[in-house]
Design a protein around this motif. Structure first.
Motif, PDB file in Angstrom:
ATOM      1  N   TYR A  13       6.006  43.886  51.881  1.00  0.00           N
ATOM      2  CA  TYR A  13       6.431  44.297  53.217  1.00  0.00           C
ATOM      3  C   TYR A  13       7.421  43.290  53.801  1.00  0.00           C
ATOM      4  N   SER A  14       7.128  42.011  53.690  1.00  0.00           N
ATOM      5  CA  SER A  14       8.031  40.997  54.251  1.00  0.00           C
ATOM      6  C   SER A  14       9.369  40.988  53.516  1.00  0.00           C
ATOM      7  N   ARG A  15       9.366  41.251  52.237  1.00  0.00           N
ATOM      8  CA  ARG A  15      10.620  41.294  51.479  1.00  0.00           C
ATOM      9  C   ARG A  15      11.485  42.468  51.899  1.00  0.00           C
ATOM     10  N   ILE A  16      10.849  43.637  52.051  1.00  0.00           N
ATOM     11  CA  ILE A  16      11.603  44.824  52.479  1.00  0.00           C
ATOM     12  C   ILE A  16      12.116  44.621  53.897  1.00  0.00           C
ATOM     13  N   SER A  17      11.306  43.995  54.767  1.00  0.00           N
ATOM     14  CA  SER A  17      11.741  43.718  56.144  1.00  0.00           C
ATOM     15  C   SER A  17      12.971  42.832  56.160  1.00  0.00           C
ATOM     16  N   SER A  18      12.969  41.781  55.336  1.00  0.00           N
ATOM     17  CA  SER A  18      14.123  40.881  55.313  1.00  0.00           C
ATOM     18  C   SER A  18      15.360  41.570  54.726  1.00  0.00           C
ATOM     19  N   LEU A  19      15.151  42.475  53.761  1.00  0.00           N
ATOM     20  CA  LEU A  19      16.286  43.237  53.232  1.00  0.00           C
ATOM     21  C   LEU A  19      16.891  44.148  54.296  1.00  0.00           C
ATOM     22  N   LEU A  20      16.032  44.758  55.108  1.00  0.00           N
ATOM     23  CA  LEU A  20      16.521  45.634  56.182  1.00  0.00           C
ATOM     24  C   LEU A  20      17.237  44.828  57.258  1.00  0.00           C
ATOM     25  N   LYS A  21      16.672  43.678  57.636  1.00  0.00           N
ATOM     26  CA  LYS A  21      17.294  42.839  58.670  1.00  0.00           C
ATOM     27  C   LYS A  21      18.621  42.263  58.191  1.00  0.00           C
ATOM     28  N   GLY A  22      18.698  41.897  56.933  1.00  0.00           N
ATOM     29  CA  GLY A  22      19.917  41.310  56.391  1.00  0.00           C
ATOM     30  C   GLY A  22      20.984  42.330  56.067  1.00  0.00           C
ATOM     31  N   GLY A  23      20.644  43.606  56.065  1.00  0.00           N
ATOM     32  CA  GLY A  23      21.614  44.656  55.801  1.00  0.00           C
ATOM     33  C   GLY A  23      21.779  44.982  54.323  1.00  0.00           C
ATOM     34  N   ALA A  24      20.982  44.367  53.461  1.00  0.00           N
ATOM     35  CA  ALA A  24      21.067  44.666  52.027  1.00  0.00           C
ATOM     36  C   ALA A  24      20.469  46.026  51.707  1.00  0.00           C
ATOM     37  N   LEU A  25      19.591  46.498  52.573  1.00  0.00           N
ATOM     38  CA  LEU A  25      18.958  47.809  52.400  1.00  0.00           C
ATOM     39  C   LEU A  25      19.205  48.614  53.665  1.00  0.00           C
ATOM     40  N   LYS A  26      19.739  49.807  53.517  1.00  0.00           N
ATOM     41  CA  LYS A  26      20.042  50.649  54.675  1.00  0.00           C
ATOM     42  C   LYS A  26      18.786  51.392  55.116  1.00  0.00           C
ATOM     43  N   ASP A  27      18.797  51.878  56.350  1.00  0.00           N
ATOM     44  CA  ASP A  27      17.650  52.637  56.869  1.00  0.00           C
ATOM     45  C   ASP A  27      17.402  53.911  56.073  1.00  0.00           C
ATOM     46  N   ILE A  28      18.442  54.475  55.525  1.00  0.00           N
ATOM     47  CA  ILE A  28      18.304  55.691  54.734  1.00  0.00           C
ATOM     48  C   ILE A  28      17.518  55.413  53.447  1.00  0.00           C
ATOM     49  N   ASP A  29      17.704  54.221  52.885  1.00  0.00           N
ATOM     50  CA  ASP A  29      17.056  53.844  51.627  1.00  0.00           C
ATOM     51  C   ASP A  29      15.682  53.216  51.829  1.00  0.00           C
ATOM     52  N   LYS A  30      15.219  53.156  53.069  1.00  0.00           N
ATOM     53  CA  LYS A  30      13.929  52.543  53.376  1.00  0.00           C
ATOM     54  C   LYS A  30      12.812  53.358  52.711  1.00  0.00           C
ATOM     55  N   PRO A  31      11.868  52.700  52.014  1.00  0.00           N
ATOM     56  CA  PRO A  31      10.769  53.446  51.368  1.00  0.00           C
ATOM     57  C   PRO A  31       9.884  54.157  52.389  1.00  0.00           C
TER      58      PRO A  31
END
Length: 161
Positions: A13-31
């Motif tokens: 969860y913390s890894r995915i959160s940091s990816l979302l905050k950093g912009g490496a993962l878009k909201d569309i690609d969020k699990p």
């Protein structure tokens, strides 16, 4: 980057959160589970270093399972065809014979051996099997001879029926 790949540093969860905050993962690609996790967070954070709860485990074996284990241990050479649903397996036959003898009041140790003997009487022995295989081979050889003959089939006759 998503911090470290070690499970000891943060949670998924913390890894995915940091990816979302950093912009490496878009909201569309969020699990999908991420939204559910945020809506219903667990009582205790799932971490690698948390001790497992001390719970008492119960045996899930039935009395019949011990009988099966003993039968299979003594008869390791028996094979089972799980695809054959037309008849019972040898283990199932043995257990039904065992239960029938047990109902008649036979002692448990004697009942096991008598059931095993009765099962061997019911099933064909290896000498009978060799006769069966010879008859099967003669059937297959006659079938292969018929196969070599040409067969005349009219498709119209098949479709009309």
């Amino acid at each position: 980057m998503a911090q470290s790949r070690l499970e000891r540093i943060g949670t998924v969860y913390s890894r995915i959160s940091s990816l979302l905050k950093g912009g490496a993962l878009k909201d569309i690609d969020k699990p999908v589970w991420y939204t559910v996790y945020e809506a219903f967070p667990p009582k205790y954070e799932p971490r690698f270093d948390r001790e497992a709860p001390k719970t008492k485990y119960f045996d899930i074996f039935y009395k019949e399972d011990y009988l099966r284990m003993e039968f299979q241990e003594r008869n390791k050479n028996l094979s089972t065809n799980l695809m054959d649903t037309r008849r019972k397996s040898r283990t199932q036959e043995f257990i039904s014979i065992y239960h029938d003898m047990k109902k008649n009041g036979v002692h448990q140790d004697v009942c096991f051996q008598k059931s095993l003997d009765k099962l061997l009487e019911q099933r064909p022995t290896s000498t009978n099997r060799s006769q069966d295989t010879s008859s099967k081979s003669s059937i297959t050889s006659s079938f292969s001879q018929e196969k070599n003959e040409k067969i005349n089939i009219n498709i119209k006759d098949i479709l009309n029926n």
